[in-house]
Design an enzyme around this catalytic site. Sequence first.
Site, PDB file in Angstrom:
ATOM      1  N   ASP A  17      24.186  28.181 -31.216  1.00  0.00           N
ATOM      2  CA  ASP A  17      24.152  27.896 -29.785  1.00  0.00           C
ATOM      3  C   ASP A  17      22.685  27.851 -29.363  1.00  0.00           C
ATOM      4  OD1 ASP A  17      25.018  27.625 -27.084  1.00  0.00           O
ATOM      5  OD2 ASP A  17      24.679  29.763 -26.764  1.00  0.00           O
ATOM      6  N   CYS A  80      27.576  25.360 -28.816  1.00  0.00           N
ATOM      7  CA  CYS A  80      26.945  24.974 -27.549  1.00  0.00           C
ATOM      8  C   CYS A  80      27.558  23.669 -27.028  1.00  0.00           C
ATOM      9  CB  CYS A  80      25.451  24.783 -27.806  1.00  0.00           C
ATOM     10  SG  CYS A  80      24.536  24.231 -26.375  1.00  0.00           S
TER      11      CYS A  80
HETATM   12  N1  DGL Z   1      24.896  27.003 -24.458  1.00  0.00           N
HETATM   13  C1  DGL Z   1      24.732  26.087 -23.346  1.00  0.00           C
HETATM   14  C2  DGL Z   1      26.006  25.247 -23.201  1.00  0.00           C
HETATM   15  O1  DGL Z   1      27.078  25.649 -23.616  1.00  0.00           O
HETATM   16  C3  DGL Z   1      24.430  26.809 -22.064  1.00  0.00           C
HETATM   17  C4  DGL Z   1      23.044  27.381 -21.974  1.00  0.00           C
HETATM   18  C5  DGL Z   1      21.981  26.306 -22.060  1.00  0.00           C
HETATM   19  O2  DGL Z   1      21.780  25.530 -21.098  1.00  0.00           O
HETATM   20  O3  DGL Z   1      21.369  26.223 -23.111  1.00  0.00           O
HETATM   21  O4  DGL Z   1      25.943  24.185 -22.647  1.00  0.00           O
END
Ligand code: DGL
Length: 271
Positions: A17, A80
């Site tokens: 992530d 992510c």
């Molecule tokens: N991990 C990101 C997502 O799921 C959220 C945090 C970010 O903006 O990096 O989109």
Amino acid sequence: MKNISSINPTPTIGIFDSGLGGLTILKQLQKDFSNNKFLYCGDTAHLPYGTKSQDSIEKFSSNIVNFLISKGADIIVVACHSASSVAIDYLNENFSIPIIEVITPSINSAIHKTITNQICVIGTHTTINSKTYSKKIQSINSDIIVHEINCPLFVPIVEEGLENHDISYMAAKLYLESINSIGIDTLILGCTHYPILINTINRAIDKNIFIIDTGISVSQDLKNIIGVNSQSNTFIPKHEYYVSDMPYRFHELASKFLDQQVDDVRCVDFK
Ligand code: DGL
């Protein structure tokens, strides 16, 4: 994607992530795949991905996939949503091991659940602007109306530990009020941090709505590819955690997302 369980009954699962939010998905996967070893990477040096360009996210993601493969990953989960939205095609073109993302499993669950044929997706700038969710949903069923809402304040609210504060309710009202007046019956939490806000989100929406839990949907998808090794295991897998920077309040955030203490975290450069 072909089932790899016949080749290796307990493959090592790499998961990454932009930061620590992906631990919400890891938590579900560790519960469902207790015999598998997990390697987690949080790209805290480049967080947030939610405001970055596709080129940057492709580059960061491919460095992490290379790193995870060098550590022994047999399959990768892109936890992510921002990376899943804009980098998955690039990763699948450049790597031969199976790489799965979080969007398709959530979409399949949402399409299965909706009765009104109106689904709402909430996420970061990158995810919402990519229109990946609406394109994928409509390629499966063009009758479904997809409402996409960008909720940029939600990530910093969670990172600051303000999920139960009035500010969180005010932001949820601001972003989600419109859901109350249209026929949406299913909501996809299209960002790793949003499950932490689930109570607030439920309070801000004045009607019953089905909320898709990405962790459960991804876990189901992973079961189709690697199967579940249900044999009791005398060997307890030792999971590994890597970050690219040791962020402010790391332990507090990590235990909030994973619901347990994360020990032995290594800080590395994924390049
Ligand atoms: N991990 C990101 C997502 O799921 C959220 C945090 C970010 O903006 O990096 O989109």
